[in-house]
Design an enzyme around this catalytic site. Sequence first.
Site: not given
Length: 273
Positions: A64, A53
């Site tokens: 995040d 990824e």
Amino acid sequence: MSLHEVFRDCAAQRRAALIGYLPAGFPTVPDSAELFRAMVRGDGDTPGCDVVEIGIPYSDPVMDGPTIQAAGGEALRNGFRVRQLFDLVATVAEAGAAPVVMTYWNPVHRYGPDAFARDLAAAGGLGVITPDLIPDEADEWLTAARRYDLDRIFLVAPSSTDRRLAMTAEAGSGFLYAASVMGVTGARDSVSGSARDLVRRTREHTELPIGVGLGVRTAEHAAEVGSFADGVIVGSAFVSRVRREGTTGVAEFAAELGRGVRSNPAPVPEVVD
């Protein structure tokens, strides 16, 4: 090689696929290319990631945790631009892994969904994970991705209803990303107990492979998740290894995780052709 073929081949080996994440351009674009190669290469005895990824750094990364936020911010400060993504995608493909992009929707929207899909496919990219884009609002992206034969990888979570799981599975392709905890990304001391139940519930609605992310940081975690999921996703722990040990550490960590997913052959369901 398609994502379908990657998961099919891993299932034939009775193991989960190892999926590694790093932000593109972290800490710099040239460093990033070497790190992605190391993630795929492993230590020479055990290979590393089957799928990589490649994250697009973003200024407002709401999903995040602090580790990935800091890495993405560093990449942006060091001059990363979206146009540089495609060379890194090609680097991963040339190294022998399956490249997918993980991105918030805004960078794709600004680039132009059709142009983004076109350039990603031309670079050898296989699909895109869109953590903040739900299938109900994804018509423009679904059209572009299908035009260029890219997989549409959506997220499911412990809070997802059965109706939402079914809708997400119907819209997606390649694999489903099961976020094992409610919250931001980050390595944890143990794998969330909700992960296994989420995978079980999701399997009731799809034959797509299911990758589990958020929290994996050791070979033991990888073995545990690999015993019930089709893919083991590792992100923050790779970023931490970059900071501590650089490229060599990343290669060794990828091999460690590779041994983890191979250590306890899992009853992984056959991937249907």
